[in-house]
Design a protein around this motif. Structure first.
Motif, PDB file in Angstrom:
ATOM      1  N   LYS A  21      21.060  -2.285   5.111  1.00  0.00           N
ATOM      2  CA  LYS A  21      22.423  -2.541   4.438  1.00  0.00           C
ATOM      3  C   LYS A  21      23.341  -1.215   4.864  1.00  0.00           C
ATOM      4  N   SER A  22      24.523  -1.503   5.191  1.00  0.00           N
ATOM      5  CA  SER A  22      25.373  -0.382   5.275  1.00  0.00           C
ATOM      6  C   SER A  22      26.033   0.166   4.122  1.00  0.00           C
ATOM      7  N   VAL A  23      26.170   1.407   4.020  1.00  0.00           N
ATOM      8  CA  VAL A  23      27.079   2.166   2.917  1.00  0.00           C
ATOM      9  C   VAL A  23      28.270   1.528   2.611  1.00  0.00           C
ATOM     10  N   ALA A  24      28.935   1.145   3.524  1.00  0.00           N
ATOM     11  CA  ALA A  24      30.286   0.449   3.435  1.00  0.00           C
ATOM     12  C   ALA A  24      30.097  -0.854   2.537  1.00  0.00           C
ATOM     13  N   GLU A  25      29.114  -1.457   2.229  1.00  0.00           N
ATOM     14  CA  GLU A  25      29.097  -2.627   1.430  1.00  0.00           C
ATOM     15  C   GLU A  25      28.585  -2.414   0.304  1.00  0.00           C
ATOM     16  N   SER A  26      28.748  -3.315  -0.843  1.00  0.00           N
ATOM     17  CA  SER A  26      28.117  -3.436  -2.063  1.00  0.00           C
ATOM     18  C   SER A  26      26.534  -3.048  -2.194  1.00  0.00           C
ATOM     19  N   LEU A  27      26.180  -1.814  -2.620  1.00  0.00           N
ATOM     20  CA  LEU A  27      24.570  -1.569  -2.591  1.00  0.00           C
ATOM     21  C   LEU A  27      24.044  -2.323  -3.701  1.00  0.00           C
ATOM     22  N   ALA A  28      23.049  -3.215  -4.014  1.00  0.00           N
ATOM     23  CA  ALA A  28      22.268  -3.669  -4.692  1.00  0.00           C
ATOM     24  C   ALA A  28      20.749  -3.453  -4.411  1.00  0.00           C
ATOM     25  N   VAL A  29      20.055  -2.731  -5.063  1.00  0.00           N
ATOM     26  CA  VAL A  29      18.835  -2.563  -4.943  1.00  0.00           C
ATOM     27  C   VAL A  29      17.866  -3.245  -5.935  1.00  0.00           C
ATOM     28  N   ASP A  30      16.984  -4.107  -5.241  1.00  0.00           N
ATOM     29  CA  ASP A  30      16.202  -4.982  -6.005  1.00  0.00           C
ATOM     30  C   ASP A  30      14.826  -4.505  -6.195  1.00  0.00           C
ATOM     31  N   LEU A  31      14.562  -4.085  -7.641  1.00  0.00           N
ATOM     32  CA  LEU A  31      13.158  -3.713  -7.794  1.00  0.00           C
ATOM     33  C   LEU A  31      12.219  -4.450  -8.497  1.00  0.00           C
ATOM     34  N   GLN A  32      12.337  -5.719  -8.406  1.00  0.00           N
ATOM     35  CA  GLN A  32      11.820  -7.021  -9.280  1.00  0.00           C
ATOM     36  C   GLN A  32      10.383  -6.988  -8.570  1.00  0.00           C
ATOM     37  N   GLY A  33       9.387  -6.867  -9.287  1.00  0.00           N
ATOM     38  CA  GLY A  33       7.809  -6.980  -8.703  1.00  0.00           C
ATOM     39  C   GLY A  33       7.055  -5.799  -8.413  1.00  0.00           C
ATOM     40  N   LEU A  34       7.890  -4.742  -8.401  1.00  0.00           N
ATOM     41  CA  LEU A  34       7.333  -3.420  -8.035  1.00  0.00           C
ATOM     42  C   LEU A  34       6.748  -2.633  -9.325  1.00  0.00           C
ATOM     43  N   THR A  35       5.815  -1.827  -9.021  1.00  0.00           N
ATOM     44  CA  THR A  35       5.418  -0.956  -9.950  1.00  0.00           C
ATOM     45  C   THR A  35       6.507   0.424 -10.274  1.00  0.00           C
TER      46      THR A  35
ATOM     47  N   VAL B 260       6.033   3.521  -9.497  1.00  0.00           N
ATOM     48  CA  VAL B 260       5.958   4.551  -8.388  1.00  0.00           C
ATOM     49  C   VAL B 260       6.691   3.950  -7.233  1.00  0.00           C
ATOM     50  N   GLU B 261       6.481   2.633  -6.983  1.00  0.00           N
ATOM     51  CA  GLU B 261       6.961   1.789  -5.936  1.00  0.00           C
ATOM     52  C   GLU B 261       8.487   1.731  -6.164  1.00  0.00           C
ATOM     53  N   ALA B 262       9.040   1.375  -7.319  1.00  0.00           N
ATOM     54  CA  ALA B 262      10.597   1.409  -7.645  1.00  0.00           C
ATOM     55  C   ALA B 262      11.194   2.875  -7.263  1.00  0.00           C
ATOM     56  N   ARG B 263      10.420   3.727  -7.667  1.00  0.00           N
ATOM     57  CA  ARG B 263      10.953   5.285  -7.284  1.00  0.00           C
ATOM     58  C   ARG B 263      11.003   5.493  -5.874  1.00  0.00           C
ATOM     59  N   ILE B 264      10.138   4.840  -5.025  1.00  0.00           N
ATOM     60  CA  ILE B 264      10.091   5.128  -3.904  1.00  0.00           C
ATOM     61  C   ILE B 264      11.432   4.356  -2.904  1.00  0.00           C
TER      62      ILE B 264
END
Length: 838
Positions: free
Chosen positions: A711-725, A727-731
């Motif tokens: 993704k580009s920083v110019a667009e709206s950033l949406a970080v999807d953490l569904q299904g992660l532990t 530790v994985e969400a942190r990464i």
């Protein structure tokens, strides 16, 4: 008139001639003025002639001209005979059928027309017409004589047959195979010697070249021993890889009155094997069973051999054979052992071998060299060299002499197990037994030396073979050869990895004369034995060309590896370019070898550029290529490097390859944690304590990281953490922040807030807050960012209201999210962006 009859029964030429005369006009001569409807062009098909007995069943259809005392001939028939003789003598064969049609319609008087014909002039006219290329008119004339009750072969002599053959060969040379087959079918009805006209194999060859299986079958039906020709037709199509035409010939044969026999069934099944289409052979077998045809042992063996790669189906055919009371022979068991070898079923092969031994003890079968060689190969492929040697002892006890294939399998069995000394001993036993080794056997021996890193030994063996052949040819002196071998050992380079040496006695067995020409594989193995000696490997490639061998892609790949191993990375890449100059297209092995050389020399930019070139040239990378590139970095220093490796990782997943993602996950985790500075100890303790949670979800983690980093920083950033532990969400969160930080350094500021999707939130549901709490602690406590929990407030409604309960069930799922404000991100970037990187 008597003289005319005598001439008609002889094929010799006559000096008498019929003087031209003008006949009185009557109805028979008026028929001559009409165009001949029976004079056909060469290209048109001619219907098969009717049998003489069917066309003229009346008694006058057979008579003897030499013993006949005919009654006075009618004037109109005499005139027709005179005109027919004169027209035939002029070679105007296209006009003769019209006159003869009028005579045929006269009924019983037609036979008397023959007594007035000058048969010498008829034969001369037939020859003249054939010289002028009037083959179809000639055929129509023969057809009319057949209707008059005269066998066509009684009208022609050797000259006529020779001229007919010349015309048939002309049709063949012109490529008019359809017209030729039509002529052959018609002449066969006249009992012509078809085989003498043209050579059958030449006609079959043209039919195959023109992909005309039906015409080939039609032609074969005109000849005796047609079944052999049918098999030849299908077999020749199979050699050209044209299974469709072979099957068309098979179907056309089934429609003929001759029909296929067991030899034909076996041939078409073998052709399916030539064309690597075993499924078609199964259809043929099912068709035989549907027709209540019981195949013989040879058909069953061919069917099992074609399907030997499918052990289950092969065993099914074997059971069918036993159920149909078809007794298996030695070839059947050899094919079963071959199927077990291809499937790697050592246990089943051993059971079949014991069964065959029992049958041999009972006198039902006699094991041959193929049986022993196959079972030895089964053990060799499974690296069961003890069982292979035991089978050799059984073979010798049974009085069966091993052949070259047997010895090669034995040497391979020991070579695969890394037993070089045992392989050398078996090679000596083979020579002492008088068995001449082939290139495969010698290459196996060399490969065993190279795999054991006994490089110098491999070169000494080759030199001993060369010296023994040369010296034996020149003088045959055994002692001089032994001295040359000693000199070879003294002057050869020292062993690169093994202190073992071969004594002169080991070379004594090599002194026998045998014809062994080195192959490309021989030189490839020797090039591997060069280690890092690039100039020696290059000299071997030049020697390969000097003996008439062309280096293949494996040869070039080995040369690239040797050059890279000597530290010359540019030279290795240049060899890759030289392949194209030599008109050898670099394959995936050549590219992967060059990429490996670059990676080992830390020339990562060059390695990735070769990968891009590889994709542009439409060379599909393999698993080794991907793993080589993914393990190129010991750590990541920039966003571009991470994105580059993640793109390769995604490309690998799309290509269907699976790899161990743990190494890549560790590197990305280290790169992501670089956002946090001065807290390495806490980071390591945190990740190591949660390492067990990552056992089965590295792929999902890497996919999430890859998607967010694209993704580009110019667009709206949406970080999807569904299904992660947690530790994985942190990464994933740290990866996005690291990307934002890298882009901010190059002048790209954040344009919007960051939205972090935690998962679906349902009313009155027990939620696991671990991921949410871990992300909030990371953002607030460790990074100093302001975090907002986003989500609409749920209004309480009376539970007793059925309408409200129904509406609540229809309410859409609510995503629980966190938000990091743009202002907070700017403040964090100003504090962190230009700090030293970890």
């Amino acid at each position: 008139m008597r003289a005319v009859l005598i001439h008609s029964s002889s094929s010799s030429s006559s000096s008498s001639a019929i003087s031209p005369q003008t006949p009185a006009p009557h109805h028979h001569l008026h028929r001559q003025s009409r165009p001949s409807k029976t004079s056909l062009p060469r290209q048109l098909p001619v219907p098969p002639p009717h049998p003489v007995s069917a066309a003229h069943p009346h008694p006058h259809s057979t008579f003897r001209w030499d013993n006949l005392s005919p009654p006075p001939l009618a004037p109109d028939l005499r005139s027709s005979a005179d005109v027919a003789s004169r027209i035939a003598g002029d070679g105007r064969l296209e006009e003769l059928p019209a006159i003869m049609d009028g005579v045929i319609e006269s009924g019983p008087e037609a036979s008397r027309f023959l007594t007035a014909l000058n048969m010498d002039m008829v034969e001369m006219g037939l020859c003249r017409g054939l010289r002028e290329g009037k083959l179809w008119s000639f055929i129509e004339v023969l057809r009319r004589f057949e209707k008059l009750g005269v066998e066509p072969m009684k009208l022609v002599g050797k000259n006529v047959v020779s001229l007919v053959g010349r015309e048939c060969r002309r049709l063949l040379e012109c490529g008019d195979i359809r017209g030729l087959v039509q002529v052959m079918e018609t002449l066969s009805g006249f009992q012509f010697p078809i085989r003498e006209l043209v050579k059958p194999f030449e006609v079959i060859r043209v039919c195959i070249d023109q992909r005309s299986p039906v015409l080939a079958v039609r032609y074969a039906c005109t000849l005796p021993h047609a079944q052999i020709l049918f098999c030849s037709i299908m077999n020749d199509f199979g050699k050209k890889g044209d299974l469709v035409s072979a099957l068309k010939a098979y179907e056309a044969l089934k429609q003929t009155t001759i029909g296929p026999n067991m030899f034909v069934y076996r041939t078409i099944i073998d052709v399916c094997g030539f064309c690597e289409d075993s499924v078609k052979s199964r259809y043929i077998y099912e068709d035989l069973l549907n027709q209540k045809v019981t195949p013989n042992i040879y058909v069953f063996n061919s069917l099992m051999n074609v399907n030997a790669h499918d052990l289950t189906y092969t065993l099914h055919i074997y059971n069918d054979m036993r159920n149909l009371n078809v007794k298996a022979d030695m070839a059947s068991y050899n094919i079963l052992l071959k199927a077990c070898c291809l499937a790697g079923r050592v246990d089943l092969a051993r059971d079949i071998y014991r069964e065959v031994q029992d049958l041999e003890s009972a006198g039902a079968l006699k094991l041959d060299v193929f049986t022993y060689s196959t079972i030895i190969k089964v053990f060799a492929d499974a690296k069961m060299w003890q069982m292979a040697l035991k089978t050799k002892d059984d073979m010798l006890s049974a009085g069966v002499t091993p052949n070259t294939v047997t010895w090669s399998s034995l040497i391979s069995a020991c070579a695969n197990a890394g037993l070089v000394e045992q392989s050398i001993q078996l090679y000596e036993e083979m020579l002492q037994a008088g068995c001449e080794p082939n290139s495969q056997c010698c290459n196996t021996l060399l490969h065993a030396c190279v795999e054991a890193c006994q490089y110098d030994r491999a070169f000494r063996l080759v030199q001993a073979w060369k010296d023994s052949n040369t010296s034996k040819t020149l003088s045959g002196d055994r002692e001089s050869i032994t001295e040359e071998v000693l000199e070879t050992e003294e002057t050869s380079e020292s062993s690169l990895s093994s202190p073992q040496h071969i004594s002169p006695l080991h070379h004594a067995s090599f002194l026998k004369t045998f014809r062994f020409a080195p192959t490309i594989t021989t030189y490839n193995i020797l090039m591997k034995a060069c280690g890092t000696d690039f100039f020696r490997a290059k000299a071997l490639m030049e020697e390969m060309r000097s003996v008439g061998l062309t280096p293949n892609q494996i040869s070039w790949s080995i040369l690239i590896d040797v050059c890279g191993g000597s530290g010359n990375v540019e030279g290795a890449v240049q060899i890759l370019k030289s392949m194209r100059v030599a008109k050898v297209k670099p394959d995936v092995i050549a590219y992967t070898t060059a990429i490996k050389v670059c990676v080992e020399s830390k020339r990562l930019k060059l390695a990735f550029s070769l990968f891009d070139e590889m994709k542009r040239c439409q060379v599909q990378p393999n698993l080794v290529t991907y793993n080589t590139l993914l393990r190129a970095h010991s750590r990541y220093g920039s966003l571009d490097e991470v994105q580059q490796c993640l793109a390769i990782y995604q490309d690998m997943r799309k290509a269907g390859y699976k790899s161990n993602d743990y190494y890549l996950k560790q590197l990305i985790e280290e790169w992501c944690e670089g956002v946090i500075q001065g807290n390495n100890r806490k980071m390591q303790e945190y990740t190591l304590s949660e390492e067990t949670e990552l056992s089965g979800s590295q792929s999902l983690l890497l996919e999430k990281v890859a998607v967010n980093l694209q993704k580009s920083v110019a667009e709206s950033l949406a970080v999807d953490l569904q299904g992660l532990t947690k530790v994985e969400a942190r990464i994933v969160v740290l990866a996005v922040l690291r990307m934002i930080k890298e882009n901010y350094i190059f002048g790209n500021s954040v344009q919007d807030d960051i939205s972090i999707i935690l998962g679906v939130s349902k009313p009155n549901a027990n939620r696991n807050p671990e991921v949410k709490d871990a992300v909030i602690r990371l953002l607030q406590d460790e990074l100093g960012l302001e975090v907002l929990v986003v989500g609409p407030k749920l209004e309480r409604t009376p539970a007793s209201s059925p309408i409200e309960m129904e509406s609540s069930t229809r309410r859409p799922a609510i995503l629980q999210r966190l938000k990091v404000r743009k202002k907070s991100l700017h403040q964090w970037l100003q504090r962190r962006a230009f700090a030293p990187r970890k």
